[in-house]
Motif scaffolding. Structure first.
Motif, PDB file in Angstrom:
ATOM      1  N   LYS A   1      -1.040   4.397   4.617  1.00 57.63           N
ATOM      2  CA  LYS A   1      -1.902   3.860   3.557  1.00 57.63           C
ATOM      3  C   LYS A   1      -2.361   4.986   2.627  1.00 57.63           C
ATOM      4  CE  LYS A   1      -5.688   0.834   2.542  1.00 57.63           C
ATOM      5  NZ  LYS A   1      -7.116   0.741   2.689  1.00 57.63           N
ATOM      6  N   ALA A   2      -2.828   6.073   3.229  1.00 56.01           N
ATOM      7  CA  ALA A   2      -3.329   7.192   2.417  1.00 56.01           C
ATOM      8  C   ALA A   2      -2.204   7.758   1.533  1.00 56.01           C
ATOM      9  CB  ALA A   2      -3.882   8.283   3.329  1.00 56.01           C
ATOM     10  N   LEU A   3      -1.026   7.921   2.105  1.00 56.36           N
ATOM     11  CA  LEU A   3       0.079   8.500   1.326  1.00 56.36           C
ATOM     12  C   LEU A   3       0.577   7.520   0.265  1.00 56.36           C
ATOM     13  CD1 LEU A   3       2.292  10.339   3.987  1.00 56.36           C
ATOM     14  CD2 LEU A   3       0.486  11.268   2.574  1.00 56.36           C
ATOM     15  N   ALA A   4       0.591   6.226   0.610  1.00 61.22           N
ATOM     16  CA  ALA A   4       1.041   5.218  -0.362  1.00 61.22           C
ATOM     17  C   ALA A   4       0.104   5.208  -1.579  1.00 61.22           C
ATOM     18  CB  ALA A   4       1.090   3.846   0.295  1.00 61.22           C
ATOM     19  N   GLU A   5      -1.197   5.351  -1.306  1.00 63.12           N
ATOM     20  CA  GLU A   5      -2.166   5.407  -2.418  1.00 63.12           C
ATOM     21  C   GLU A   5      -1.932   6.672  -3.242  1.00 63.12           C
ATOM     22  OE1 GLU A   5      -5.784   4.964  -0.222  1.00 63.12           O
ATOM     23  OE2 GLU A   5      -5.809   2.771  -0.460  1.00 63.12           O
ATOM     24  N   GLU A   6      -1.714   7.776  -2.549  1.00 64.67           N
ATOM     25  CA  GLU A   6      -1.550   9.068  -3.243  1.00 64.67           C
ATOM     26  C   GLU A   6      -0.273   9.108  -4.090  1.00 64.67           C
ATOM     27  OE1 GLU A   6      -2.020  12.465  -0.626  1.00 64.67           O
ATOM     28  OE2 GLU A   6      -1.007  13.784  -2.062  1.00 64.67           O
ATOM     29  N   THR A   7       0.762   8.408  -3.624  1.00 66.63           N
ATOM     30  CA  THR A   7       2.068   8.537  -4.293  1.00 66.63           C
ATOM     31  C   THR A   7       2.458   7.312  -5.106  1.00 66.63           C
ATOM     32  OG1 THR A   7       3.180   7.727  -2.303  1.00 66.63           O
ATOM     33  CG2 THR A   7       2.954  10.120  -2.515  1.00 66.63           C
ATOM     34  N   GLY A   8       1.533   6.367  -5.273  1.00 67.88           N
ATOM     35  CA  GLY A   8       1.849   5.180  -6.076  1.00 67.88           C
ATOM     36  C   GLY A   8       2.821   4.238  -5.381  1.00 67.88           C
ATOM     37  N   ASN A   9       2.772   4.187  -4.043  1.00 65.80           N
ATOM     38  CA  ASN A   9       3.671   3.308  -3.283  1.00 65.80           C
ATOM     39  C   ASN A   9       2.917   2.223  -2.535  1.00 65.80           C
ATOM     40  OD1 ASN A   9       6.500   4.253  -3.482  1.00 65.80           O
ATOM     41  ND2 ASN A   9       5.604   6.197  -2.833  1.00 65.80           N
ATOM     42  N   ILE A  10       1.764   1.828  -3.073  1.00 68.77           N
ATOM     43  CA  ILE A  10       0.923   0.908  -2.310  1.00 68.77           C
ATOM     44  C   ILE A  10       1.623  -0.440  -2.069  1.00 68.77           C
ATOM     45  CG2 ILE A  10      -0.427  -0.101  -4.223  1.00 68.77           C
ATOM     46  CD1 ILE A  10      -1.832   1.181  -0.836  1.00 68.77           C
ATOM     47  N   ASP A  11       2.563  -0.775  -2.957  1.00 68.02           N
ATOM     48  CA  ASP A  11       3.331  -2.007  -2.782  1.00 68.02           C
ATOM     49  C   ASP A  11       4.082  -2.029  -1.450  1.00 68.02           C
ATOM     50  OD1 ASP A  11       3.122  -3.836  -4.884  1.00 68.02           O
ATOM     51  OD2 ASP A  11       5.332  -4.048  -4.819  1.00 68.02           O
ATOM     52  N   LEU A  12       4.617  -0.864  -1.130  1.00 65.72           N
ATOM     53  CA  LEU A  12       5.374  -0.713   0.120  1.00 65.72           C
ATOM     54  C   LEU A  12       4.451  -0.938   1.322  1.00 65.72           C
ATOM     55  CD1 LEU A  12       8.335   0.049   0.286  1.00 65.72           C
ATOM     56  CD2 LEU A  12       7.650   2.430   0.564  1.00 65.72           C
ATOM     57  N   TYR A  13       3.273  -0.350   1.235  1.00 66.71           N
ATOM     58  CA  TYR A  13       2.284  -0.508   2.309  1.00 66.71           C
ATOM     59  C   TYR A  13       1.843  -1.966   2.393  1.00 66.71           C
ATOM     60  CZ  TYR A  13      -1.990  -0.114   5.021  1.00 66.71           C
ATOM     61  OH  TYR A  13      -2.967  -0.291   5.979  1.00 66.71           O
ATOM     62  N   ASP A  14       1.588  -2.565   1.241  1.00 62.19           N
ATOM     63  CA  ASP A  14       1.139  -3.966   1.244  1.00 62.19           C
ATOM     64  C   ASP A  14       2.212  -4.887   1.820  1.00 62.19           C
ATOM     65  OD1 ASP A  14      -1.288  -3.231   0.227  1.00 62.19           O
ATOM     66  OD2 ASP A  14      -0.808  -3.724  -1.866  1.00 62.19           O
ATOM     67  N   LYS A  15       3.474  -4.594   1.502  1.00 64.06           N
ATOM     68  CA  LYS A  15       4.564  -5.395   2.088  1.00 64.06           C
ATOM     69  C   LYS A  15       4.546  -5.252   3.608  1.00 64.06           C
ATOM     70  CE  LYS A  15       8.138  -4.655  -1.281  1.00 64.06           C
ATOM     71  NZ  LYS A  15       9.478  -4.093  -1.498  1.00 64.06           N
ATOM     72  N   SER A  16       4.316  -4.022   4.069  1.00 60.89           N
ATOM     73  CA  SER A  16       4.280  -3.776   5.520  1.00 60.89           C
ATOM     74  C   SER A  16       3.157  -4.574   6.170  1.00 60.89           C
ATOM     75  CB  SER A  16       4.082  -2.284   5.818  1.00 60.89           C
ATOM     76  OG  SER A  16       5.046  -1.518   5.144  1.00 60.89           O
ATOM     77  N   ILE A  17       2.004  -4.594   5.502  1.00 59.92           N
ATOM     78  CA  ILE A  17       0.863  -5.352   6.036  1.00 59.92           C
ATOM     79  C   ILE A  17       1.213  -6.846   6.092  1.00 59.92           C
ATOM     80  CG2 ILE A  17      -1.512  -6.110   5.495  1.00 59.92           C
ATOM     81  CD1 ILE A  17      -1.466  -3.315   6.643  1.00 59.92           C
ATOM     82  N   ALA A  18       1.876  -7.325   5.034  1.00 57.58           N
ATOM     83  CA  ALA A  18       2.247  -8.757   5.003  1.00 57.58           C
ATOM     84  C   ALA A  18       3.205  -9.072   6.155  1.00 57.58           C
ATOM     85  CB  ALA A  18       2.871  -9.109   3.648  1.00 57.58           C
TER      86      ALA A  18
END
Ligand code: ACO
Length: 376
Positions: free
Chosen positions: A277-294
């Motif tokens: 989550k922290a890295l996704a926020e830092e690198t503009g990849n939050i979509d990837l993290y959100d998909k993982s959560i889904a």
């Protein structure tokens, strides 16, 4: 005679003092230290020392151990030429399996299995694995090879050799945490492979090479690349639910979920989720993290009752992607971390060795007459 257990489920095949796992409670400890404390406070080098020596190092011991690893980063003369001869299309896991094995050619005593010699050989493989991986990657992409920097720790040095520039401290730290979390895990398939090979009194290069072959499989370490392929296939966060439901209806396995030992949340995944989550926020990849959560939400709803939760590979995919690793280097990165644990198990096996040789139930025919070839 013991009872047959398919996949050796529930069979205890060795004593170990290395890692403890409580699969029902989701606990993992190395030499008794909870994995979360090591992820937070330790480094990869220190964790490997812990596993190989059964105790945390003093300042002096850690400095010596780290210096020794750094002194072994560089590849032997002529090694890079051999990497250049590899087709650029070769899969990095096949490259790792072959080149780690090839290090034995440069060892005057490759078959020496006395503990001090095995430690030296293991340290050599551990130190050189990142150099091999970075060199192959740059060569296949037509880029100049970057020499290792012995002033840097293993993770920072790897990312520097891979990308030709020093990583941000957060990225080097994140990779180091991944290596700590991946380095040992009981008698998993690849570790068992290493111990089985060692039990014949074969050499440590053979043990680690065999273990790499085991780790590549998608049921084991190869799953982290499978997770990334799945995330790439899912068009959006909104599409995740239907994608997973379709797969479950077809009885497909969802990569990054399920574990032979854990019937609870894998404690490594707990840490990797926070990191991802922290890295996704830092690198503009939050979509990837959100998909993982889904995906996780659907899986928990559908499968938690069966004890199927995210495993180490699920959030390591997003983490590695955010660190900037190319997809097909995810499982080789797992190799780099796991060499620490495999080697610890090789040493442990040698310390109290007995040949692994299980039995098999013969279920075929008997007393069959040989039929000459012209009568078949
Ligand atoms: N997705 C959907 N269903 C699953 C999953 C999954 N990922 N994993 C297990 N199941 C189901 C199986 O379909 C089976 O269901 P059934 O009883 O209705 O037939 C049941 O759970 C038991 O599964 P097995 O495959 O028998 O469990 P096993 O202990 O042999 O396998 C394994 C464990 C290989 C890890 C499995 O969970 C899997 O294939 N997961 C996906 C691949 C993966 O992520 N591997 C990495 C594991 S961590 C590591 O090695 C580093």
């Amino acid at each position: 005679m013991a009872e047959y257990s398919k996949g050796l489920e529930g069979v205890i095949a060795a004593d170990t003092k290395l890692s403890f796992i409580d699969g029902e409670k989701g606990v993992l400890e190395y030499i008794g230290i909870p994995i979360g404390q090591l992820a937070e406070h330790s480094t990869f080098e220190e964790t490997v020392f812990l596993l190989w020596n059964g105790k945390l190092p003093s300042k002096g011991e850690l400095a010596d151990f780290t210096a020794k690893i750094r002194s072994l980063y560089a590849l032997p003369d002529g090694f890079i030429d051999r990497i250049r001869a590899i087709p650029p299309s070769a899969e990095p896991m096949h490259v790792m399996r072959t080149l780690i094995s090839m290090l034995s050619f440069y060892d005057a005593t490759p078959n020496d299995i006395k503990p001090a010699s095995v430690r030296d050989k293991a340290l050599n493989m551990l130190a050189k694995a990142p150099t091999i991986l970075a060199a192959f990657h740059r060569i296949r992409r037509g880029m100049p090879v970057i020499a290792p920097d012995t002033s840097l720790g293993l993770s920072e040095n790897f990312l520097t050799m891979l990308n030709g520039q020093r990583p941000k401290p957060t990225m080097a730290k994140a990779l180091d945490v991944c290596l700590v979390l991946h380095t040992d895990h009981g008698l998993n398939n690849s570790t068992f492979t290493a111990r089985v090979i060692t039990s014949t009194q074969s050499d440590v290069y053979s043990a680690i090479t065999g273990a790499i072959g085991s780790l590549r499989g998608p049921s084991h370490g190869g799953a982290n690349e499978g997770v990334m392929h799945m995330l790439n296939e899912i068009a959006s966060v909104a599409a995740a639910e239907k994608f997973i439901q379709n797969k479950l209806e077809k009885k497909d396995k969802i990569m990054g979920f399920g574990h032979r030992i854990y019937k609870a949340y894998d404690p490594r995944a707990t840490h990797l989720k926070v990191l991802a989550k922290a890295l996704a926020e830092e690198t503009g990849n939050i979509d990837l993290y959100d998909k993982s959560i889904a995906i996780e939400q659907v899986m928990l709803r559908e499968k938690a009752a069966k004890g199927i939760y995210p495993n180490v590979d699920f959030y390591s995919a997003t983490t590695y992607h955010c660190i900037g690793l190319p997809l097909d280097l995810f499982t080789p990165m797992f190799v780099v971390g796991r060499i620490g644990g495999w080697s610890a198990h090789v040493l442990e096996q040698l310390g109290d060795n007995r040949l692994f040789r299980p039995d098999v139930n013969y279920v075929g025919p008997h007393n069959v007459n040989y039929t000459p070839i012209d009568k078949r």
